[in-house]
Write a protein that holds these residues in place. Sequence first.
Motif, short mmCIF file in Angstrom:
data_model
loop_
_atom_site.label_atom_id
_atom_site.label_comp_id
_atom_site.label_asym_id
_atom_site.label_seq_id
_atom_site.Cartn_x
_atom_site.Cartn_y
_atom_site.Cartn_z
N VAL A 148 7.32 15.49 40.93
CA VAL A 148 7.40 15.25 42.38
C VAL A 148 8.59 16.01 42.96
N GLY A 149 9.73 15.96 42.27
CA GLY A 149 10.91 16.66 42.75
C GLY A 149 10.69 18.16 42.86
N ALA A 150 9.90 18.71 41.95
CA ALA A 150 9.65 20.15 41.95
C ALA A 150 8.78 20.59 43.11
N THR A 151 8.03 19.67 43.71
CA THR A 151 7.07 20.04 44.76
C THR A 151 7.50 19.59 46.16
N THR A 152 8.48 18.70 46.25
CA THR A 152 8.82 18.14 47.55
C THR A 152 9.57 19.14 48.42
N GLU A 153 9.39 18.99 49.72
CA GLU A 153 10.14 19.77 50.70
C GLU A 153 11.13 18.87 51.44
N SER A 154 11.25 17.62 50.99
CA SER A 154 12.09 16.64 51.67
C SER A 154 13.29 16.28 50.80
N PHE A 155 14.48 16.40 51.36
CA PHE A 155 15.67 16.05 50.58
C PHE A 155 15.72 14.55 50.27
N PRO A 156 15.42 13.64 51.22
CA PRO A 156 15.40 12.21 50.86
C PRO A 156 14.44 11.90 49.71
N VAL A 157 13.28 12.57 49.69
CA VAL A 157 12.34 12.35 48.58
C VAL A 157 12.96 12.84 47.27
N LEU A 158 13.65 13.98 47.33
CA LEU A 158 14.29 14.50 46.12
C LEU A 158 15.36 13.53 45.61
N VAL A 159 16.13 12.95 46.53
CA VAL A 159 17.13 11.95 46.13
C VAL A 159 16.44 10.77 45.44
N THR A 160 15.33 10.34 46.02
CA THR A 160 14.58 9.22 45.44
C THR A 160 14.10 9.55 44.03
N THR A 161 13.62 10.78 43.83
CA THR A 161 13.16 11.17 42.50
C THR A 161 14.31 11.18 41.49
N ARG A 162 15.52 11.50 41.96
CA ARG A 162 16.66 11.49 41.05
C ARG A 162 17.01 10.06 40.64
N VAL A 163 16.90 9.13 41.56
CA VAL A 163 17.16 7.73 41.22
C VAL A 163 16.11 7.23 40.23
N GLY B 20 24.53 23.93 38.39
CA GLY B 20 24.22 25.32 38.68
C GLY B 20 23.11 25.52 39.68
N LEU B 21 22.50 24.43 40.15
CA LEU B 21 21.34 24.54 41.05
C LEU B 21 21.63 24.09 42.48
N LEU B 22 22.76 23.43 42.70
CA LEU B 22 23.01 22.83 44.02
C LEU B 22 22.97 23.83 45.18
N PRO B 23 23.59 25.02 45.06
CA PRO B 23 23.52 25.95 46.20
C PRO B 23 22.08 26.32 46.58
N ASP B 24 21.23 26.56 45.58
CA ASP B 24 19.83 26.92 45.88
C ASP B 24 19.08 25.74 46.48
N ILE B 25 19.31 24.54 45.97
CA ILE B 25 18.66 23.35 46.52
C ILE B 25 19.08 23.16 47.97
N ALA B 26 20.38 23.29 48.22
CA ALA B 26 20.89 23.11 49.58
C ALA B 26 20.26 24.11 50.55
N SER B 27 20.17 25.37 50.13
CA SER B 27 19.59 26.40 50.99
C SER B 27 18.10 26.15 51.22
N ASP B 28 17.39 25.78 50.17
CA ASP B 28 15.94 25.61 50.26
C ASP B 28 15.56 24.41 51.12
N LEU B 29 16.33 23.33 51.01
CA LEU B 29 15.99 22.10 51.73
C LEU B 29 16.82 21.92 53.00
N ASP B 30 17.59 22.95 53.36
CA ASP B 30 18.33 22.98 54.63
C ASP B 30 19.33 21.83 54.75
N VAL B 31 20.14 21.66 53.71
CA VAL B 31 21.25 20.69 53.75
C VAL B 31 22.50 21.41 53.27
#
Length: 395
Positions: free
Chosen positions: A84-99, A24-35
């Motif tokens: 970290v995921g809640a504060t990052t502005e970088s999509f690669p960093v967010l991916v790393t936090t998910r791993v 339920g969060l992917l559209p907002d994440i995509a818009s916020d992080l420009d992906v």
Amino acid sequence: MPFPLYLLAVAVFAMGTSEFMLAGLLPDIASDLDVTVGTAGTLTSAFAVGMIVGAPLMAALARTWSRRSGLLGFVLAFAAAHAVGATTESFPVLVTTRVVAALANAGFLAVALTAATALVPPDKKGRALGVLLSGTTVATVAGVPGGSVLGALLGWRATFWAVAALCPPAAIGVLAGLPAHRARDDAHDGPALRTELAQLTRVRLGLVMLLGALVNAATFASFTFLAPVVTGTAGLGELWISVVLVLFGAGSFVGVTVAGRLSDRRPGLVVAVGGPLLLLGWPALALLAHEPVALFALVFAQGALSFALGGTLITRVLYEAGGAPTMAGSYATAALNAGAAVGPLVAATTLGTAAGDLGPLWASGLMVALALLVAVLVHAWPRPVALLARQESRR
């Protein structure tokens, strides 16, 4: 059941919420992080891969630690990854936090499955695992819908912060309720890692793990694609998607609770009764999904049957892997997450067929049919004499 077990379930609730909340969060994440939304979807894949690889890897890493140290480290790493995921502005960093979160989740669950059974008498393993896994089922009932609402009101970052905030109570439970020495003794006085890994060559253990993977694959094949069934086949509005998901989660809670009562002494009964009913349920849902009342009733029933069978099979993996005291939980975790990863992939291939939105339901039925064939092999395959002696001594 010991109170620390319920606090461990709080951590499992947080981790289950994290695992499922991205839908339920992917559209907002995509818009916020420009992906693109498709790119944002790789966050789900990253988590799934981390879970599959992380279960045995993290369990092996933590086998010489005390269970308290291992669980505390994993829950703190999980919380930190979400902060970290809640504060990052970088999509690669967010991916790393998910791993990282997935590795911590897998490690926590692998150790917690073993730790939970150590808190209770040997003949209460199933009940202990029922309490522990209730955290996952409550996540589908309350955590995931709640996370979606929180994300809609305050943004996706608020949901990440909320998951992180659920971790301190679990950390307190780990510190207060678990001894500091137990796993270290198991690792030093018990079998070597090579010996524990060698348990995976046992045919019967492999069959039980395959059985668990198939049942979980069937579960997630349909759970992942329930939304188009609700809005397409049943013709209901989008708000009803949450209702159906909550019904499935409520059923799963009932199933885990019932399995906890039966899986220690009557596992064969759960498989013999629940398996055929689950097999009939998926095609029935495919045929009756256009009727909302039937849809609601069958979704609840399938949730209950899926998790009753799945919870029982987790318990059986731990029994069958009795020769791997520090790694058994990771075997169960890896098997179930392999199913959770493969099931939706198989289901996705059916969406372009004549079955359309109902394809995943038929695919789930086929996977349960395969699981029942494996169950026959498990029943026919002889048990080692040592395993039989251990199980008789627990009665």
